[in-house]
Design a protein around this motif. Structure first.
Motif: not given
Length: 332
Positions: A81-106
């Motif tokens: 949910d983008p409402a849960s994203v703190a802009r300009s802050v590195a978070t585990a939630e953001g990392g999971r989002f990116a890794l899940t997308n990348y794993r699916h693409a690979l």
């Protein structure tokens, strides 16, 4: 037929959402490739608002048939949910989002459902928060794809390539990793990867490790004991390779057209030169994989996230390079 590119959305707290939206609005990209974007549609729509672009994009299920020359589509994993994203802050939630997308693409490319993979910028801190054993994209990609052979990052700026023998290690450890075997592996992988990108016989310059390429052993022996022998072996194998050259001048020769690529000994030895020459156009390519994997050479740019001013040049170049390499590989 246009190649299918699985485009994974990167870190949601940076410029990745707006870059993804902007890519979908580039006519040249649409003409050269069919994009299959992977992420959360709410995050993409938020990025489109920031980028001030209007998207006409259909959602499809993860297992949908995407073969053919149709319009771009979006695989909505519905996992952030983008409402849960703190802009300009590195978070585990953001990392999971990116890794899940990348794993699916690979996985799509590994299983033959996509011809290439691209991703908008990741944040390594966020990735490690989500996946503590995460080192870099090479190791993660090799694990998902099942790659046993060598792989490496390349930086590509127009027709000039930069390869490296070592990458994400401490500078204090670099010298101990400069061996004839590792340098020769870098030479071979550079040659094979560039041939896969359409170079008939790429001209490769190898940089020295030490000032003035060691000055005949006065400033170190890596050039004599490891780098030089690797260059000679590469030449015996028919590779158009020369060196070692002083690293403070070799990129001047490459920029003038004398060489197509420079193999450097460590990360910033080449990155600084390449980014100075074209930060807004540089592409990072993961070489050694059975399909192209490309991303912009810049990072998540937290300092400008949400402002709508992120430049599209490097992301556009990444997708177009992936599409061109996929087309060439399909003709082999």
């Amino acid at each position: 037929m246009k190649p299918i590119i699985a485009l994974a959305m990167g870190d949601p707290a940076g410029i990745s959402p707006e870059l993804t939206a902007k890519l979908l609005a580039v006519d040249e990209v649409a003409a050269k490739a069919r994009l299959v974007v992977i992420g959360d549609r709410r995050v993409l729509d938020d990025g489109a608002k920031v980028a001030a672009v209007k998207l006409d994009l259909m959602n499809v299920l993860p297992g949908a048939n995407i073969a053919g020359d149709g319009p771009p589509v979006f695989i909505d994993l519905g996992h952030l949910d983008p409402a849960s994203v703190a802009r300009s802050v590195a978070t585990a939630e953001g990392g999971r989002f990116a890794l899940t997308n990348y794993r699916h693409a690979l996985t799509m490319a590994r299983n033959g459902r996509a011809d290439a993979v691209c991703f908008t910028p990741f944040n390594k801190s966020a990735m490690r928060l989500a996946h503590p054993s995460y080192d870099d994209e090479i190791g993660f990609s090799a694990e998902i794809v099942g790659l046993d052979g060598p792989a490496s990052e390349f930086n590509v700026l127009d027709r000039l390539w930069n390869a490296r023998v070592t990458s994400h290690i401490a500078l204090s450890e670099v010298a101990s990793h400069i061996t004839t075997g590792r340098v020769l592996r870098g030479i071979r992988l550079t040659d094979s990867s560039m041939r896969g990108a359409g170079f008939d016989r790429p001209r490769i310059a190898v940089a020295g490790l030490n000032p003035h390429a060691g000055d005949g052993g006065n400033f170190g022996r890596e050039e004599i004991d490891a780098i030089g022998p690797a260059v000679e072996q590469g030449r015996l194998e028919g590779i158009a390779v020369e060196g070692p050259f002083p690293s403070d001048t070799v990129f001047l020769r490459a920029k003038s057209g004398t060489f197509d690529a420079v193999l450097t000994m460590y990360h910033d030895q080449g990155q600084i030169a390449m980014k100075l020459m074209g930060f807004d156009r540089g592409v990072t390519l993961l070489g050694g994989f059975p399909f192209p994997i490309c991303t912009p050479a810049h990072g998540t740019a937290y300092e400008i996230a949400g402002k709508g001013i992120a430049g599209i040049g490097a992301a556009r170049a990444a997708v177009l390079l992936a599409a061109e390499m996929a087309r060439k590989q399909a003709r082999v």
